[in-house]
Design an enzyme around this catalytic site. Structure first.
Site, PDB file in Angstrom:
ATOM      1  N   ARG A 261       0.851  -1.182   0.000  1.00 59.65           N
ATOM      2  CA  ARG A 261       0.000   0.000   0.000  1.00 59.65           C
ATOM      3  C   ARG A 261       0.891   1.237   0.000  1.00 59.65           C
ATOM      4  O   ARG A 261       1.971   1.242   0.584  1.00 59.65           O
ATOM      5  CB  ARG A 261      -0.922   0.023   1.228  1.00 59.65           C
ATOM      6  N   GLU A 290      -3.988   7.921  -5.081  1.00 64.08           N
ATOM      7  CA  GLU A 290      -4.191   7.180  -6.326  1.00 64.08           C
ATOM      8  C   GLU A 290      -5.443   7.664  -7.032  1.00 64.08           C
ATOM      9  O   GLU A 290      -6.463   7.884  -6.362  1.00 64.08           O
ATOM     10  CB  GLU A 290      -4.301   5.674  -6.029  1.00 64.08           C
ATOM     11  N   HIS A 309      -1.303   0.494  -9.624  1.00 68.28           N
ATOM     12  CA  HIS A 309      -1.995  -0.374  -8.670  1.00 68.28           C
ATOM     13  C   HIS A 309      -2.774  -1.471  -9.402  1.00 68.28           C
ATOM     14  O   HIS A 309      -3.949  -1.727  -9.118  1.00 68.28           O
ATOM     15  CB  HIS A 309      -2.929   0.428  -7.765  1.00 68.28           C
TER      16      HIS A 309
END
Length: 362
Positions: A261, A290, A309
């Site tokens: 993360r 993000e 991601h």
């Protein structure tokens, strides 16, 4: 684990589940909603989400979203606070469709007897493990530079150690920060590569570590690793674990890989270390915000690999989420532990919570 027959024959009509909205997981959430509604379960959907922001539910919306919910499904962009859990009068459990639970107050869930399930399917953690090894290889071999040679964008290097950019993984040291499912998958895949594999995780018993992995303290891992792989779940203790100090302990020839993360890394400190070449480079699949903002200095660096991601997002993992989410929710509605349970130690408190809810007619 409950048999499929038990799940099929159970009557779920009249039960209520909350499912949040997530701009990155629209199809996953819609699939789970359709599965539940086909069983007669009422599904209440949350407010929309937008890139770069987490959804914090205003108090005035709680009766609408959580007034009837027996199970609530959140995501890494929807925050499940203690206050929401305390408010929800019928809440039995919380489920996230994916593996991450950094937006769920797990301590509050434990104290309140709320069981938590998530999407740690084999397709999920094995895909991230494979992708983590992929990023390690990309950092060591730099295939993008080699492709530029093929396309005439870069001269072919002289066949000398000084000119070549690729480096062997063999005989290198890899350090795994955190030793959960994904890290164990990475270690399993690197076994036999003639690598030294270090791991740091203060929360696991040493006897659970396989023989080909050395459990070491954090500073030793940072000082001795050629590749430092961040694989922790983000908690108050692990938030920013890759700090300015941690980066200062790494070798100048070492690489950092983050497939966990974004909040596990002090991003500003990492940017400074990359800009000043205090470490050799990094591969990042996660960021503090993000999608990565257009003005982030990371875009300008030539010693970092950036992916949005999704480096471990395979066809297989998305196929697994709908069934896993449905199974977790149905088990909680039956008063059982979800098949993929984050906090099985809460089961006694969970059963006590169910008894209290039954006594109040919730």
């Amino acid at each position: 684990m409950t048999t499929p027959e038990h799940s099929v024959n159970h009557d779920y009509r009249g039960r209520s589940v909350f499912i949040s909205q997530d701009f990155m997981l629209v199809d996953v959430f819609n699939d789970i909603q359709q599965r539940l509604e086909a069983r007669g379960i009422e599904v209440v959907r949350g407010p929309g989400s937008v890139p770069g922001q987490r959804v914090n539910f205003p108090r005035e919306s709680w009766p609408q979203y959580f007034g009837r919910a027996e199970v609530a499904m959140f995501s890494s962009r929807n925050v499940a606070t203690r206050e929401i859990m305390q408010f929800a009068p019928r809440l039995r459990g919380i489920v996230n469709p994916t593996i991450g639970l950094d937006t769920v107050d797990l301590q509050a869930a434990a104290e309140l007897g709320i069981i938590v399930g998530h999407g740690a399917t084999p397709e999920n953690f094995n895909g991230i493990a494979e992708a983590t090894v992929l990023l390690m290889l990309m950092l060591m071999y730099n295939p993008d530079a080699t492709r530029e040679v093929m396309h005439g964008k870069r001269p072919r290097p002289a066949p000398t150690p000084e000119s070549a950019w690729a480096r062997l993984m063999m005989r290198r040291t890899v350090g795994l920060v955190g030793f959960g499912r994904i890290a164990r998958g990475v270690a399993e895949r690197l076994q036999g590569w003639q690598m030294r594999i270090l791991a740091y995780d203060p929360y696991i018993p040493p006897e659970s570590v396989p023989a080909h992995v050395e459990l070491v303290d954090y500073d030793t891992l940072l000082r001795e690793s050629d590749l430092v792989s961040v694989l922790v779940a983000v908690t108050p203790e692990s938030r920013g674990i890759i700090s300015e100090r941690a980066l200062s302990l790494m070798k100048p020839t070492a690489f950092l890989i983050n497939t966990a993360r974004g909040d596990a890394v002090d991003e500003a400190a990492l940017i400074r270390a990359l800009q000043q070449k205090r470490i050799a480079g990094a591969a990042l699949d996660n960021f503090q915000v993000e999608p990565l903002p257009a003005d982030s200095p990371l875009w300008q660096l030539d010693n970092v690999i950036l992916t949005p991601h999704m480096i471990g997002h395979t066809k297989d993992v998305f196929a697994s989420f709908g069934k896993a989410g449905e199974d977790n929710i149905l088990a909680i509605l039956r008063g059982e532990a979800p098949p993929i349970c984050k906090n099985p130690e809460v089961m006694p408190a969970f059963r006590a919570r169910l008894q209290r809810l039954a006594q109040t007619g919730a």
